[in-house]
Design a protein around this motif. Sequence first.
Motif, PDB file in Angstrom:
ATOM      1  N   LEU A   1       1.580  13.064 -13.805  1.00 34.78           N
ATOM      2  CA  LEU A   1       1.520  13.072 -15.272  1.00 34.78           C
ATOM      3  C   LEU A   1       0.099  12.838 -15.765  1.00 34.78           C
ATOM      4  O   LEU A   1      -0.127  12.687 -16.962  1.00 34.78           O
ATOM      5  CB  LEU A   1       2.452  11.998 -15.843  1.00 34.78           C
ATOM      6  CG  LEU A   1       3.945  12.215 -15.599  1.00 34.78           C
ATOM      7  CD1 LEU A   1       4.773  11.244 -16.430  1.00 34.78           C
ATOM      8  CD2 LEU A   1       4.339  13.648 -15.937  1.00 34.78           C
ATOM      9  N   GLY A   2      -0.839  12.845 -14.866  1.00 35.95           N
ATOM     10  CA  GLY A   2      -2.230  12.602 -15.231  1.00 35.95           C
ATOM     11  C   GLY A   2      -2.964  13.858 -15.638  1.00 35.95           C
ATOM     12  O   GLY A   2      -4.194  13.896 -15.595  1.00 35.95           O
TER      13      GLY A   2
ATOM     14  N   MET B   1       9.714   5.676 -13.021  1.00 35.90           N
ATOM     15  CA  MET B   1       8.364   5.429 -13.504  1.00 35.90           C
ATOM     16  C   MET B   1       8.374   4.340 -14.569  1.00 35.90           C
ATOM     17  O   MET B   1       7.522   3.451 -14.586  1.00 35.90           O
ATOM     18  CB  MET B   1       7.754   6.706 -14.083  1.00 35.90           C
ATOM     19  CG  MET B   1       7.522   7.797 -13.074  1.00 35.90           C
ATOM     20  SD  MET B   1       6.562   9.173 -13.761  1.00 35.90           S
ATOM     21  CE  MET B   1       4.974   8.386 -14.041  1.00 35.90           C
TER      22      MET B   1
ATOM     23  N   PHE C   1       2.387   8.949 -10.857  1.00 36.65           N
ATOM     24  CA  PHE C   1       1.560   8.837 -12.058  1.00 36.65           C
ATOM     25  C   PHE C   1       0.534   9.954 -12.123  1.00 36.65           C
ATOM     26  O   PHE C   1       0.247  10.483 -13.196  1.00 36.65           O
ATOM     27  CB  PHE C   1       0.878   7.470 -12.103  1.00 36.65           C
ATOM     28  CG  PHE C   1       1.780   6.367 -12.534  1.00 36.65           C
ATOM     29  CD1 PHE C   1       2.211   6.286 -13.854  1.00 36.65           C
ATOM     30  CD2 PHE C   1       2.214   5.411 -11.634  1.00 36.65           C
ATOM     31  CE1 PHE C   1       3.061   5.265 -14.255  1.00 36.65           C
ATOM     32  CE2 PHE C   1       3.062   4.392 -12.031  1.00 36.65           C
ATOM     33  CZ  PHE C   1       3.486   4.315 -13.339  1.00 36.65           C
ATOM     34  N   ALA C   2      -0.007  10.326 -10.981  1.00 31.02           N
ATOM     35  CA  ALA C   2      -0.992  11.406 -10.962  1.00 31.02           C
ATOM     36  C   ALA C   2      -0.364  12.716 -11.435  1.00 31.02           C
ATOM     37  O   ALA C   2      -1.039  13.557 -12.029  1.00 31.02           O
ATOM     38  CB  ALA C   2      -1.572  11.565  -9.566  1.00 31.02           C
TER      39      ALA C   2
ATOM     40  N   ALA D   1       2.247   1.726  -3.404  1.00 37.83           N
ATOM     41  CA  ALA D   1       1.174   2.150  -4.298  1.00 37.83           C
ATOM     42  C   ALA D   1       0.873   3.635  -4.117  1.00 37.83           C
ATOM     43  O   ALA D   1       0.661   4.362  -5.092  1.00 37.83           O
ATOM     44  CB  ALA D   1      -0.077   1.320  -4.050  1.00 37.83           C
ATOM     45  N   THR D   2       0.868   4.083  -2.873  1.00 37.67           N
ATOM     46  CA  THR D   2       0.606   5.498  -2.604  1.00 37.67           C
ATOM     47  C   THR D   2       1.679   6.376  -3.209  1.00 37.67           C
ATOM     48  O   THR D   2       1.398   7.397  -3.835  1.00 37.67           O
ATOM     49  CB  THR D   2       0.530   5.737  -1.082  1.00 37.67           C
ATOM     50  OG1 THR D   2      -0.492   4.901  -0.527  1.00 37.67           O
ATOM     51  CG2 THR D   2       0.209   7.189  -0.781  1.00 37.67           C
TER      52      THR D   2
ATOM     53  N   GLU E   1       0.824  -1.203   0.000  1.00 34.45           N
ATOM     54  CA  GLU E   1       0.000   0.000   0.000  1.00 34.45           C
ATOM     55  C   GLU E   1       0.861   1.255   0.000  1.00 34.45           C
ATOM     56  O   GLU E   1       0.528   2.255  -0.637  1.00 34.45           O
ATOM     57  CB  GLU E   1      -0.941  -0.004   1.210  1.00 34.45           C
ATOM     58  CG  GLU E   1      -1.915  -1.167   1.196  1.00 34.45           C
ATOM     59  CD  GLU E   1      -3.101  -0.922   2.137  1.00 34.45           C
ATOM     60  OE1 GLU E   1      -3.767  -1.886   2.485  1.00 34.45           O
ATOM     61  OE2 GLU E   1      -3.351   0.243   2.494  1.00 34.45           O
TER      62      GLU E   1
ATOM     63  N   ALA F   1       1.423   6.200  -7.054  1.00 34.91           N
ATOM     64  CA  ALA F   1       0.213   6.874  -7.521  1.00 34.91           C
ATOM     65  C   ALA F   1       0.445   8.377  -7.601  1.00 34.91           C
ATOM     66  O   ALA F   1      -0.020   9.032  -8.535  1.00 34.91           O
ATOM     67  CB  ALA F   1      -0.947   6.555  -6.592  1.00 34.91           C
TER      68      ALA F   1
END
Lengths: 117, 117
Positions: free
Chosen positions: B38-39, B106, B35-36, B28-29, B25, B32
């Motif tokens: 670059l979102g 990444m 990735f966010a 993942a945090t 977890e 995330a």
Amino acid sequence: MARTKSIPLEGGGCCPSVLAAPVTEAQATDLARLFAALGDPVRLRLLSLVADAGEVCSCDLLESLDRAQPTVSHHTKVLVDAGLIEGEKRGRWVWWRIVPERVDEMRDALAGAHVRA
Amino acid sequence: MARTKSIPLEGGGCCPSVLAAPVTEAQATDLARLFAALGDPVRLRLLSLVADAGEVCSCDLLESLDRAQPTVSHHTKVLVDAGLIEGEKRGRWVWWRIVPERVDEMRDALAGAHVRA
DNA sequence: GTGTTACATTGACACCGGTCGATGCATTGA
DNA sequence: TCAATGCATCGACCGGTGTCAATGTAACAC
């Protein structure tokens, strides 16, 4: 899965590297949707679980992710819309698989960070 | 002044592939957040512009991105917090550079999608 | 048929995030 | 010193998104 199908995908042209040359606004919008799909820890773990197990049904995800069933369904839908996973309904269960080609597109978009600088 | 705010990150160890083995977890945090970052299409174009030019000042970004100055400043901050770019203030201008190692992290996180069929 | 299981959809909630005007802080130049 | 420039920060607005209870829809078992 069908290897006979060479990913049509991407209506706004192909997905070159973000770092090799300036991306257009259309390409940026497309890619942003992809990255945003992984911009959530729950979806990252979901993808990780699917990739690790090869195939997973939603009931398994429900336990592993510790989220309510509608929430898991929501996240799978986001990943499906992004083209990162696909589901196949067998009987009562939906089995989720990863779409490696789509992951490759993301990785390719991050290639070429060293060419200049 | 060095705007490199280098966040702690890496709370749960290094950043292995999301696809090779189940991520924790904490991992993942962390991922995330990356990735966010670059979102968003504006940030993707921003990163692309910086990568292509090698070095860019905010004034240039302001023109290319067609956004108000506070908006551009917001996006640069998000990318800096994610560790994807770093800024150096020379005179009145801040020059932005990409952080290739971070981009590599990444890309590595997306490696290994083919290990299992 | 009835009931159960597995998943999708709806609706509602709270929160997050992109956007920009206004303002503040340094730095430069006159 | 004063004015102008470059960028960060603040505050507000508002659409987007994660979350879950309730409900709907199939597919299976009886």
